[in-house]
Design a protein around this motif. Structure first.
Motif, mmCIF file in Angstrom:
data_model
loop_
_atom_site.group_PDB
_atom_site.id
_atom_site.type_symbol
_atom_site.label_atom_id
_atom_site.label_comp_id
_atom_site.label_asym_id
_atom_site.label_seq_id
_atom_site.Cartn_x
_atom_site.Cartn_y
_atom_site.Cartn_z
ATOM 1 N N PRO A 1 -13.615 -12.064 -0.878
ATOM 2 C CA PRO A 1 -14.082 -11.096 0.000
ATOM 3 C C PRO A 1 -14.235 -9.751 -0.723
ATOM 4 C CG PRO A 1 -11.854 -11.786 0.355
ATOM 5 C CD PRO A 1 -12.141 -12.506 -0.563
ATOM 6 N N PRO A 2 -14.993 -8.782 0.274
ATOM 7 C CA PRO A 2 -14.791 -7.271 -0.436
ATOM 8 C C PRO A 2 -13.272 -6.666 -0.046
ATOM 9 C CG PRO A 2 -16.685 -7.673 1.109
ATOM 10 C CD PRO A 2 -15.825 -8.865 1.194
ATOM 11 N N SER A 3 -13.123 -5.814 -0.857
ATOM 12 C CA SER A 3 -11.867 -4.925 -0.523
ATOM 13 C C SER A 3 -11.870 -4.183 0.807
ATOM 14 C CB SER A 3 -11.644 -4.295 -2.011
ATOM 15 O OG SER A 3 -10.468 -3.194 -1.469
ATOM 16 N N ILE A 4 -10.854 -3.694 1.154
ATOM 17 C CA ILE A 4 -10.765 -2.927 2.229
ATOM 18 C C ILE A 4 -11.196 -1.380 1.637
ATOM 19 C CG2 ILE A 4 -8.501 -1.866 1.484
ATOM 20 C CD1 ILE A 4 -7.915 -1.706 4.462
ATOM 21 N N THR A 5 -12.200 -0.757 2.584
ATOM 22 C CA THR A 5 -12.567 0.391 2.050
ATOM 23 C C THR A 5 -11.820 1.592 2.323
ATOM 24 O OG1 THR A 5 -13.408 0.937 4.418
ATOM 25 C CG2 THR A 5 -15.014 -0.280 3.231
ATOM 26 N N LYS A 6 -12.025 2.691 1.630
ATOM 27 C CA LYS A 6 -11.180 3.789 1.802
ATOM 28 C C LYS A 6 -10.955 4.333 3.272
ATOM 29 C CE LYS A 6 -13.602 7.041 -0.445
ATOM 30 N NZ LYS A 6 -13.943 8.413 -0.887
ATOM 31 N N ALA A 7 -11.919 4.112 4.076
ATOM 32 C CA ALA A 7 -11.920 4.422 5.551
ATOM 33 C C ALA A 7 -10.850 3.538 5.971
ATOM 34 C CB ALA A 7 -13.173 4.369 6.342
ATOM 35 N N VAL B 1 -5.332 2.567 8.047
ATOM 36 C CA VAL B 1 -3.841 1.894 7.976
ATOM 37 C C VAL B 1 -2.844 2.723 7.891
ATOM 38 C CG1 VAL B 1 -2.428 0.737 6.119
ATOM 39 C CG2 VAL B 1 -4.791 -0.487 6.704
ATOM 40 N N MET B 2 -3.162 3.975 7.185
ATOM 41 C CA MET B 2 -2.143 4.992 7.000
ATOM 42 C C MET B 2 -1.949 5.829 8.425
ATOM 43 S SD MET B 2 -0.667 4.635 4.188
ATOM 44 C CE MET B 2 0.609 6.000 4.286
ATOM 45 N N LEU C 1 0.218 10.681 7.360
ATOM 46 C CA LEU C 1 0.480 10.863 5.945
ATOM 47 C C LEU C 1 -0.856 10.233 5.236
ATOM 48 C CD1 LEU C 1 4.085 9.677 6.073
ATOM 49 C CD2 LEU C 1 3.408 11.955 5.726
ATOM 50 N N LYS C 2 -1.325 11.115 4.453
ATOM 51 C CA LYS C 2 -2.651 10.837 3.740
ATOM 52 C C LYS C 2 -2.282 10.211 2.314
ATOM 53 C CE LYS C 2 -5.100 14.180 6.228
ATOM 54 N NZ LYS C 2 -5.910 15.576 6.338
ATOM 55 N N PRO C 3 -3.307 9.316 1.983
ATOM 56 C CA PRO C 3 -2.994 8.894 0.480
ATOM 57 C C PRO C 3 -2.650 9.853 -0.433
ATOM 58 C CG PRO C 3 -4.796 7.578 1.712
ATOM 59 C CD PRO C 3 -4.448 8.633 2.488
ATOM 60 N N HIS C 4 -3.501 10.895 -0.482
ATOM 61 C CA HIS C 4 -3.385 11.935 -1.781
ATOM 62 C C HIS C 4 -2.004 12.698 -1.538
ATOM 63 C CE1 HIS C 4 -5.308 13.343 -5.302
ATOM 64 N NE2 HIS C 4 -4.912 14.623 -4.822
ATOM 65 N N ILE D 1 0.926 -1.298 0.038
ATOM 66 C CA ILE D 1 -0.024 -0.137 -0.004
ATOM 67 C C ILE D 1 1.019 1.319 -0.148
ATOM 68 C CG2 ILE D 1 -1.488 1.319 1.477
ATOM 69 C CD1 ILE D 1 -2.766 -1.109 2.403
ATOM 70 N N VAL D 2 1.783 1.340 1.029
ATOM 71 C CA VAL D 2 2.750 2.515 1.209
ATOM 72 C C VAL D 2 3.503 2.793 -0.154
ATOM 73 C CG1 VAL D 2 4.714 3.260 2.083
ATOM 74 C CG2 VAL D 2 2.873 2.512 3.697
ATOM 75 N N VAL D 3 4.049 1.662 -0.695
ATOM 76 C CA VAL D 3 4.893 1.909 -1.851
ATOM 77 C C VAL D 3 4.055 2.352 -3.252
ATOM 78 C CG1 VAL D 3 6.994 0.713 -3.412
ATOM 79 C CG2 VAL D 3 6.868 0.274 -0.994
#
Length: 365
Positions: free
Chosen positions: A281-287, A292-293, A310-313, A167-169
């Motif tokens: 299964p469903p994917s992890i949500t944006k929330a 995670v971050m 550190l926000k995704p955007h 996710i981070v990379v």
């Protein structure tokens, strides 16, 4: 009179999607149609997710919730406050058309209550981007965490450690949006990326972009390597398996029941049951992605103002700034998938201003 009423009733039963299509077709300017198509199509999807199918079902509360939806996207830094307010104005113009078309009696977006949750537009001064040292600190931490998980030295599974590093990379190196990686419960079209969307051989990832069209994202070597190693550990049973599946047990059980029509074998874990039945299964949500971050930022010892994370955007914005500052504006445009170079220039006007100031200084020296 009754004939007019009957026609009105028939028109009122038009779906939001149909009305949006009619409105876009009524616009004289092709540029306006192109600009408004994506946000209005997204509004129609939002209404569908809220259980509002027809135009005559739209109420002020629907628009109030839409304002909250835009606010959440602003908080996630997927939209600027200015863009969020512009999207709301597009919807208000569409609903005014619906009034003129006698689909509704009054415009539900023309109330103060409908605008209650819209973010205040103060310009673009406080948009976060990952500082280079914070970016490297976080990548070092998630890499070290994988090593510790392999040694069973921490209470984190190998799969989760590899997942979090991926996710981070991906965020740091590929310029991908969090909304493109994770599931949005309020948007049926955004279900999160699957392994079928990943093309390691051609160094690319297909995402459902901001334009509401599928787009190809380039995977630099670090992002490709992180995904490749994570895939070996995750071992997805099908290509439909989400790259970042949820850890929420009730959601997993619900997915199993919906597909199989019965409860899973009590002697099996829900993960085993899903794999055996090949039910994704469903994917992890944006929330969930934000959580995670937040956790990783804290664990990595990265301290930001106002106890922020550190926000995704912020990663996407930092990548663009790095490329732009080094003189690669067209590469920044391609990496961020901006439709025009003007959008890229506007996004990094602060860097442009600095270059202009330094240019003036050189001329006067």
């Amino acid at each position: 009179m009754s004939g007019s009423t009957d026609r009105r009733a028939d028109r009122g039963g038009r779906t939001v999607e149909e009305a949006v299509s009619r409105y876009l077709g009524s616009l004289d300017s092709g540029g306006s149609r192109s600009t408004m198509r994506s946000p209005l199509t997204e509004f129609a999807s939002f209404c569908d997710g809220e259980g509002v199918k027809r135009v005559d079902q739209l109420e002020t509360n629907t628009l109030r919730e839409y304002g909250m939806y835009l606010r959440e996207r602003y908080i996630d830094q997927e939209l600027t406050a200015s863009t969020a307010n512009t999207y709301f104005k597009y919807v208000r113009a569409f609903l005014s058309f619906c009034v003129r078309d006698e689909l509704i009696d009054a415009n539900p977006a023309n109330t103060q209550r409908s605008e209650e949750f819209l973010p205040e537009d103060k310009g673009d001064r406080n948009r976060q981007f990952w500082e280079p040292e914070h970016r490297q600190q976080l990548i070092n931490y998630v890499t070290e965490r994988v090593d510790l998980a392999l040694e069973d030295s921490i209470d984190v599974s190998r799969k989760i450690a590899y997942r979090d590093r991926a996710i981070v990379v991906l965020l740091a190196e590929a310029g991908v949006r969090g909304a493109e990686l994770f599931r949005d419960p309020r948007d049926d079209a955004r279900n999160g990326v699957t392994w079928g969307d990943v093309d390691l051989e051609n160094h690319s990832l297909e995402v459902f972009g901001k334009s509401r069209q599928y787009e190809r994202v380039g995977l630099p070597s670090d992002a490709r390597g992180a995904l490749q190693r994570y895939r070996r550990v995750a071992d997805p049973p099908t290509e439909e398996w989400p790259v970042f599946p949820t850890d929420h047990a009730p959601s997993k059980y619900a997915a199993y029941r919906e597909r199989v029509g019965e409860e899973p074998d009590p002697d099996m874990s829900i993960d085993e049951a899903l794999r055996t039945a090949e039910v994704a299964p469903p994917s992890i949500t944006k929330a969930g992605g934000r959580s995670v971050m937040k956790r990783l930022t804290k664990e990595a010892g990265i301290e930001l103002e106002d106890d922020d994370y550190l926000k995704p955007h912020g990663a996407r914005r930092a990548l663009g700034a790095e490329l732009y500052e080094k003189g690669h504006s067209e590469l920044a445009q391609s990496a961020l998938r901006h439709k025009s170079i003007e959008t890229t220039h506007e996004s990094y006007s602060d860097i442009q201003a600095k270059d202009v100031a330094e240019g003036i200084d050189k001329v006067r020296d």
